[in-house]
Write an enzyme that holds these catalytic residues in place. Structure first.
Site, mmCIF file in Angstrom:
data_model
loop_
_atom_site.group_PDB
_atom_site.id
_atom_site.type_symbol
_atom_site.label_atom_id
_atom_site.label_comp_id
_atom_site.label_asym_id
_atom_site.label_seq_id
_atom_site.Cartn_x
_atom_site.Cartn_y
_atom_site.Cartn_z
ATOM 1 N N ASP A 131 -6.464 5.286 2.830
ATOM 2 C CA ASP A 131 -6.538 3.884 2.443
ATOM 3 C C ASP A 131 -7.837 3.242 2.931
ATOM 4 O OD1 ASP A 131 -5.642 1.404 1.417
ATOM 5 O OD2 ASP A 131 -3.590 1.793 2.059
ATOM 6 N N HIS A 164 0.836 -1.201 0.000
ATOM 7 C CA HIS A 164 0.000 0.000 0.000
ATOM 8 C C HIS A 164 0.875 1.258 0.000
ATOM 9 C CE1 HIS A 164 -3.994 -1.920 1.048
ATOM 10 N NE2 HIS A 164 -3.140 -2.928 1.059
#
Length: 457
Positions: free
Chosen positions: A123, A21
């Protein structure tokens, strides 16, 4: 020219604490600063920021600023600061890491208050982040660092029902994968399951959602996801990191590759955060041996584990494969390896970043998905024609003969050339689309900031 275009737009980036990520968030940061008038505050834990500093060329020092987010550790002594990352984290500590991340929400509020960014990009696991931003009149946008096929499959099951037929039959889960997938959203931490976290994050995203893909490979999934969520889905491109200058140039791996014939070597790696079991190592090793193909195999263990590779490989394996194989423990320069002319295939877990790298560098994929989004990524790889999947038994076990067969098909048989040709075509199409996609992202983000400015005057 409006004021948003005249002055720098400041963006606070907050990825989940995983390399898969952090890396796309960092690459998106670079793209935004190169295509638009943006200043990036990149927020993560010190251990993660230390790992990305070497990947940040000097030219970004004036426009990408690293901001430390400190997780509590006095209250969670089992999670010292070097575990404030998923990289090398023992799997049993994952719920504790999520809890610690939640407990850092007040620290994050202070960061918002101090930096006063124009925009937050966040996120999928931290619904408190957009909540805190929106309470300060800061627009918040979610960024999916996954493929649109996975996002649309998961949201289809949530928005309709788990039994409702997904309209794209090439994207599916086998019985042994379905139970793992269903359990993905159920692991609770601080009273919230992962599924609830994802849903809350999605709901709070302002009008748009960014996603790490290109319409060149996933247009129908992007459009379907847009319909499911009622938000504009904005592809940001592949976001593959360019190899750093000098990275891997004179390593033993590159020297070894230089002695091999063109497209004759298979690269084997399962990412930074999946650790193979002894049984998986054995079957993959014996599959590589049976294939008679040259290989480089990267094997990783959790931080602090003292296991020796020799103890897990089949007895006499290294002696039997001799000079045609290289086993590397820990880290290898993946992008540099995939770019090398000797590489003819990539045995991959199909993490989305690895899939994007493989397509960019025109390397056919031999898919061995393990968990999370990887099985769906592997189905997409086959659908777009850039790889083949190693079929497992009905219970999900690997078999050496099947591993060997797919490696041989890709490296030796004609199908390998067809796969490579398709990868080259997609790579070129995606490259041609990159600037247009990022310009689209820039315009969408600026529009959100204009809306904020007009509403506050």
């Amino acid at each position: 020219m409006d004021s948003i275009q005249q002055r720098k737009t400041s963006v606070l980036m907050l990825p989940w604490l995983a390399h898969g990520h952090i890396s796309p968030f960092l690459e998106l940061s670079k793209k935004l600063t190169s295509r638009g008038n943006f200043h990036i505050f990149f927020c993560s834990t010190p251990v993660n920021l230390n790992s990305i500093k070497p990947k940040l060329p000097q030219k970004y020092s004036h426009c990408i600023e690293l901001v430390e987010l400190h997780l509590p550790y006095d209250e969670l002594p089992e999670l010292p600061p070097h575990y404030h990352t998923t990289n090398g984290l023992p799997p049993h500590l994952m719920p504790t890491l999520k809890k610690a991340f939640d407990m850092a929400s007040d620290n994050f509020s202070n960061i918002l208050k101090t930096l006063k960014p124009d925009l937050l990009i966040y996120d999928f696991l931290q619904p408190w982040a957009p909540s805190r931003a929106l309470s300060k009149n800061i627009p918040a946008v979610q960024f999916y660092p996954s493929c649109a096929a996975m996002a649309s499959f998961g949201n289809h099951r949530r928005c309709k029902s788990p039994s409702a037929r997904f309209p794209f039959p090439s994207i599916y889960l086998r019985d042994y994968e379905l139970m793992k997938f269903n359990n993905l959203g159920k692991s609770p931490s601080n009273g919230l399951s992962d599924g609830e976290r994802v849903q809350k994050c999605t709901e709070q995203s302002c009008k748009i959602i960014l996603i790490k893909t290109s319409r060149e490979i996933e247009a129908k999934y992007v459009d379907y996801l847009c319909g499911l969520l009622g938000k504009v889905i904005v592809p940001v491109g592949s976001l593959v990191q360019e190899p750093l200058d000098g990275e891997g140039e004179e390593t033993e791996i590159i020297k070894w590759l230089n002695t091999r014939e063109r497209s004759s070597v298979v690269f084997v790696s399962f990412g930074t955060e999946y650790f193979l079991s002894k049984e998986e190592i054995q079957e993959i090793a014996l599959g590589l041996e049976l294939s008679n193909v040259c290989f480089i195999w990267v094997i990783r263990f959790p931080v602090g584990e003292t296991t020796k590779i020799e103890e897990l490989l089949p007895e006499g394996f290294m002696e039997r494969v001799g000079e045609r194989g290289m086993v590397v423990e820990g880290w290898a320069p993946q992008a540099k390896i995939l770019q090398h002319s000797s590489i003819g295939g990539f045995v991959s877990h199909c993490g989305w970043s690895s899939v994007m790298e493989s397509i960019k560098f025109c390397v056919p994929i031999i898919s061995i998905p393990m968990h999370l989004d990887q099985p769906l990524n592997a189905r997409l790889v086959e659908e777009v024609g850039v790889g083949l999947e190693v079929r497992r038994t009905g219970s999900g076990s690997l078999e050496r003969e099947e591993v060997a067969k797919v490696i041989t098909d890709v490296l030796v048989e004609k199908i390998g050339q067809i796969l490579k040709g398709k990868a080259m075509e997609l790579s070129e199409n995606m490259k041609n689309k990159e600037d247009e996609e990022i310009d689209g992202v820039v315009e969408e983000l600026r529009q959100l900031c204009r809306t904020r400015e007009s509403s506050s005057t």
